[in-house]
Scaffold this active site. Structure first.
Site, PDB file in Angstrom:
ATOM      1  CG  HIS A   1      -9.533 -12.171  57.493  1.00 57.70           C
ATOM      2  ND1 HIS A   1      -9.976 -13.431  57.205  1.00 57.70           N
ATOM      3  CD2 HIS A   1      -9.907 -11.947  58.786  1.00 57.70           C
ATOM      4  CE1 HIS A   1     -10.588 -13.956  58.270  1.00 57.70           C
ATOM      5  NE2 HIS A   1     -10.559 -13.058  59.240  1.00 57.70           N
TER       6      HIS A   1
ATOM      7  CG  HIS B   1      -6.765 -20.586  53.495  1.00 60.93           C
ATOM      8  ND1 HIS B   1      -6.506 -21.118  54.726  1.00 60.93           N
ATOM      9  CD2 HIS B   1      -7.918 -19.895  53.601  1.00 60.93           C
ATOM     10  CE1 HIS B   1      -7.486 -20.792  55.548  1.00 60.93           C
ATOM     11  NE2 HIS B   1      -8.367 -20.042  54.898  1.00 60.93           N
TER      12      HIS B   1
ATOM     13  CG  ASP C   1     -12.682 -14.472  50.406  1.00 59.13           C
ATOM     14  OD1 ASP C   1     -11.749 -14.830  51.139  1.00 59.13           O
ATOM     15  OD2 ASP C   1     -13.779 -14.072  50.833  1.00 59.13           O
TER      16      ASP C   1
HETATM   17  C1  SDX Z   1      -9.827 -15.728  54.223  1.00 58.78           C
HETATM   18  O1  SDX Z   1      -7.580 -17.836  58.103  1.00 58.78           O
HETATM   19  C2  SDX Z   1      -8.751 -18.123  57.558  1.00 58.78           C
HETATM   20  O2  SDX Z   1      -9.334 -19.152  57.792  1.00 58.78           O
HETATM   21  C3  SDX Z   1      -9.309 -17.043  56.630  1.00 58.78           C
HETATM   22  C4  SDX Z   1     -10.600 -17.392  55.911  1.00 58.78           C
HETATM   23  C5  SDX Z   1     -11.759 -17.529  56.875  1.00 58.78           C
HETATM   24  O3  SDX Z   1     -12.743 -18.190  56.504  1.00 58.78           O
HETATM   25  O4  SDX Z   1     -11.700 -16.881  57.956  1.00 58.78           O
HETATM   26  O5  SDX Z   1     -10.455 -18.602  55.181  1.00 58.78           O
HETATM   27  C6  SDX Z   1     -11.007 -16.278  54.942  1.00 58.78           C
HETATM   28  O6  SDX Z   1      -9.242 -14.784  54.691  1.00 58.78           O
HETATM   29  C7  SDX Z   1      -9.371 -16.408  52.952  1.00 58.78           C
HETATM   30  C8  SDX Z   1      -8.069 -15.757  52.351  1.00 58.78           C
HETATM   31  C9  SDX Z   1      -8.478 -14.534  51.562  1.00 58.78           C
HETATM   32  N1  SDX Z   1      -7.313 -13.754  51.158  1.00 58.78           N
HETATM   33  C10 SDX Z   1      -6.901 -13.692  49.864  1.00 58.78           C
HETATM   34  O7  SDX Z   1      -7.427 -14.329  48.940  1.00 58.78           O
HETATM   35  C11 SDX Z   1      -5.748 -12.719  49.620  1.00 58.78           C
HETATM   36  C12 SDX Z   1      -4.693 -13.392  48.706  1.00 58.78           C
HETATM   37  N2  SDX Z   1      -4.078 -14.443  49.490  1.00 58.78           N
HETATM   38  C13 SDX Z   1      -2.791 -14.141  50.129  1.00 58.78           C
HETATM   39  O8  SDX Z   1      -2.720 -12.823  50.627  1.00 58.78           O
HETATM   40  C14 SDX Z   1      -2.343 -15.249  51.076  1.00 58.78           C
HETATM   41  O9  SDX Z   1      -2.500 -16.414  50.408  1.00 58.78           O
HETATM   42  C15 SDX Z   1      -2.991 -15.378  52.442  1.00 58.78           C
HETATM   43  C16 SDX Z   1      -2.927 -14.107  53.230  1.00 58.78           C
HETATM   44  C17 SDX Z   1      -4.416 -15.808  52.327  1.00 58.78           C
HETATM   45  C18 SDX Z   1      -2.218 -16.470  53.193  1.00 58.78           C
HETATM   46  O10 SDX Z   1      -0.949 -15.981  53.365  1.00 58.78           O
HETATM   47  P1  SDX Z   1       0.148 -16.862  54.203  1.00 58.78           P
HETATM   48  O11 SDX Z   1      -0.401 -18.127  54.683  1.00 58.78           O
HETATM   49  O12 SDX Z   1       0.751 -15.949  55.206  1.00 58.78           O
HETATM   50  O13 SDX Z   1       1.133 -17.298  53.104  1.00 58.78           O
HETATM   51  P2  SDX Z   1       2.289 -16.412  52.603  1.00 58.78           P
HETATM   52  O14 SDX Z   1       1.796 -14.997  52.468  1.00 58.78           O
HETATM   53  O15 SDX Z   1       3.492 -16.669  53.438  1.00 58.78           O
HETATM   54  O16 SDX Z   1       2.516 -16.980  51.122  1.00 58.78           O
HETATM   55  C19 SDX Z   1       3.282 -18.161  50.938  1.00 58.78           C
HETATM   56  C20 SDX Z   1       3.928 -17.956  49.582  1.00 58.78           C
HETATM   57  C21 SDX Z   1       4.624 -16.603  49.466  1.00 58.78           C
HETATM   58  O17 SDX Z   1       5.713 -16.774  48.570  1.00 58.78           O
HETATM   59  P3  SDX Z   1       7.226 -16.890  49.234  1.00 58.78           P
HETATM   60  O18 SDX Z   1       7.408 -15.649  50.105  1.00 58.78           O
HETATM   61  O19 SDX Z   1       7.196 -18.164  50.052  1.00 58.78           O
HETATM   62  O20 SDX Z   1       8.131 -16.929  48.041  1.00 58.78           O
HETATM   63  O21 SDX Z   1       2.900 -17.973  48.568  1.00 58.78           O
HETATM   64  C22 SDX Z   1       2.869 -16.703  47.922  1.00 58.78           C
HETATM   65  C23 SDX Z   1       3.610 -15.698  48.812  1.00 58.78           C
HETATM   66  O22 SDX Z   1       4.200 -14.697  48.016  1.00 58.78           O
HETATM   67  N3  SDX Z   1       1.452 -16.350  47.812  1.00 58.78           N
HETATM   68  C24 SDX Z   1       0.894 -15.845  46.699  1.00 58.78           C
HETATM   69  C25 SDX Z   1      -0.462 -15.695  47.031  1.00 58.78           C
HETATM   70  N4  SDX Z   1      -0.690 -16.095  48.300  1.00 58.78           N
HETATM   71  C26 SDX Z   1       0.507 -16.478  48.782  1.00 58.78           C
HETATM   72  N5  SDX Z   1       1.386 -15.502  45.494  1.00 58.78           N
HETATM   73  C27 SDX Z   1       0.518 -15.008  44.598  1.00 58.78           C
HETATM   74  N6  SDX Z   1      -0.821 -14.825  44.821  1.00 58.78           N
HETATM   75  C28 SDX Z   1      -1.327 -15.169  46.037  1.00 58.78           C
HETATM   76  N7  SDX Z   1      -2.646 -14.995  46.274  1.00 58.78           N
END
Ligand code: SDX
Length: 431
Positions: free
Chosen positions: A266, A307, A365
């Site tokens: 996050h 996201h 971010d």
């Molecule tokens: C913020 O919610 C908000 O609005 C948050 C925010 C705000 O203003 O409040 O926008 C701020 O928190 C932005 C996000 C910052 N976090 C990151 O940058 C961390 C890296 N991102 C991931 O951890 C992830 O993308 C999340 C946590 C942001 C979102 O995760 P989801 O929606 O639960 O999606 P998921 O984890 O289920 O991923 C879907 C797929 C998965 O593959 P499968 O299991 O379907 O095979 O996409 C892949 C994940 O493995 N994936 C990634 C990835 N993010 C998701 N693979 C590689 N790198 C990534 N960054």
């Protein structure tokens, strides 16, 4: 009043269960599942991927179109034409202020930027090397101990002064967390500086010399606060709402939001982005890290990508990228090696089948960390900056919830533990 109805048929239950559907102003309709409880059924939605937890009129996101609206105004227009305090007023009150309202709001915030002198000693309880998020969490939670005159959440005047105090004092507490960590004296806020310039002064100023504001850097700092100001029901805002639903005081609720924001998935992502870029070390190493992020057997993820809601480019990331170039050009570091790595990473990721198929784009971010580093803000302060920007959004959601009838948040569960069984005295336990 429902606008449409969903009908659910369940094996073993006679007839269908009628579920009202409610329409939003824009965005997805919602199915009201309350009638299910009378039938002894819960919904199951780990991570609340498909759950609307509340009604809200503050912020709207269209993840497919990459749209972000604060009270209906597009983030691109606000970033270009507005400023952070005006957006704070908008989020809190629902409308942009007229000239008189804005002047009064800015004056009020300016005059609440100091913290109680007794709060200054609170910092001494922390080790100098404490993470500033740990300090901010503790100090904001402690604020309730100083404002017993305004903790009645059912009193509109108390809600208003508390909102103003938190917006005004959060930059002061953020800067104090930094100054404490480097052993420099706290600087009192200056009422002759605007919000962002005042924060930069309290961060980088010194009692030994005059502070020369840089308008390009101040504008970039203000824009960073503005872009982070709100984002509907994200994890930290939902935490604030859940804490608020128990009737907890607003300072405790905002401290809970700060704690939730700290996680690298996050608000901690901006700090994690910088660590990732440093770990990559050179544009030539990018393919190796992209390969790791795609490997299902490797939990490694590219920080700053993906996201829960945006399945298109995060509109804030686009504005942040433009601000990043403005800041680096102003500071004469437009060849920043980390920016080169970030640009290469973005290029490769956006062309890669895995990222295209999973609709993973740079989020807010991805570029903010590079700007903050260029401004001279240490990595461990990045999430503190995010929390400072997000405070008006947290307060707006808390105020929206407690200003109308609400119920305590109490999710249920799918229980997979043992069935009822009798206690076994220790002498009879074999395993
Ligand atoms: C913020 O919610 C908000 O609005 C948050 C925010 C705000 O203003 O409040 O926008 C701020 O928190 C932005 C996000 C910052 N976090 C990151 O940058 C961390 C890296 N991102 C991931 O951890 C992830 O993308 C999340 C946590 C942001 C979102 O995760 P989801 O929606 O639960 O999606 P998921 O984890 O289920 O991923 C879907 C797929 C998965 O593959 P499968 O299991 O379907 O095979 O996409 C892949 C994940 O493995 N994936 C990634 C990835 N993010 C998701 N693979 C590689 N790198 C990534 N960054």
């Amino acid at each position: 009043m429902a606008d449409r109805t969903a009908r659910l048929s369940v094996d073993g239950i006679k007839g269908t269960i009628e579920l009202p559907i409610h329409l939003g102003t824009v965005g997805p309709d919602v199915v009201d599942v309350a009638p299910l409880t009378a039938k002894g059924i819960f919904t199951y939605d780990p991570g609340f991927v498909a759950t609307a937890s509340c009604q809200s009129a503050i912020t709207y996101i269209d993840g497919d179109e990459g749209v972000l609206l604060y009270r209906g105004y597009p983030i691109e227009q606000l970033a270009e034409q507005s400023d952070h305090l005006e957006v704070c007023y908008l989020l809190l009150n629902g409308e942009l202020p007229n000239a008189k309202q804005k002047q009064e709001f800015v004056r009020t915030i300016t005059r609440h930027t100091m913290v109680h002198e007794q709060l200054r000693t609170f910092f001494n309880g922390f080790r100098r090397g404490a993470h500033p998020m740990a300090i901010m969490c503790g100090v904001v939670g402690a604020l309730s101990a100083f404002y017993h005159d305004s903790l009645d959440i059912d009193d509109e005047a108390h809600r208003k002064i508390t909102a103003h105090r938190l917006i005004a004092k959060i930059p002061t507490i953020a800067a104090m967390s930094y100054k404490y960590s480097i052993g420099q004296p706290f600087l009192y806020p200056r009422n002759d500086f605007d919000y962002a310039t005042n924060f930069l002064y309290m961060m980088f100023g010194s009692p030994c010399e005059t502070f020369e504001p840089n308008p390009v850097i101040s504008r970039a700092m203000d824009r960073i606060f503005l872009l982070h100001a709100d984002h509907e029901q994200n994890a930290s805002t939902s935490t604030v709402r859940l804490a608020g639903s128990t009737g907890a005081n607003p300072f405790a609720c905002i401290a809970a939001g700060i704690a939730a924001l700290w996680g690298p998935a996050h608000g901690g992502a901006n700090e994690a982005v910088l660590k990732m870029l440093r770990e990559i070390g050179s544009p030539k190493n990018v393919p190796k890290f992209v390969k790791r992020a795609k490997d299902k057997n490797d939990s490694y993820r590219l920080m700053g990508f993906g996201h829960r809601v945006y399945k298109n480019y995060d509109p804030r990331a686009k504005i942040m990228q433009e601000t990043c170039r403005e800041v680096l050009t102003e500071l004469g570091i437009d060849r920043d090696p980390l920016l080169q790595i970030a640009t290469q990473l973005e290029k490769i990721a956006l062309e890669d089948e895995y990222f295209i198929e999973k609709r993973l784009y740079p989020n807010v971010d991805f570029y903010s960390g590079i700007i903050l580093k260029a401004i001279g803000i240490p990595t461990e302060m990045f999430t503190v900056i995010f929390a400072t920007g997000r405070t008006p959004g947290w307060i707006a959601h808390w105020k929206e919830m407690v200003s109308a009838p609400y119920k305590i948040g109490r999710p249920r569960q799918l229980y997979l533990g043992p069935k009822k069984r009798d206690f076994v005295p220790i002498e009879q336990r074999t395993s």
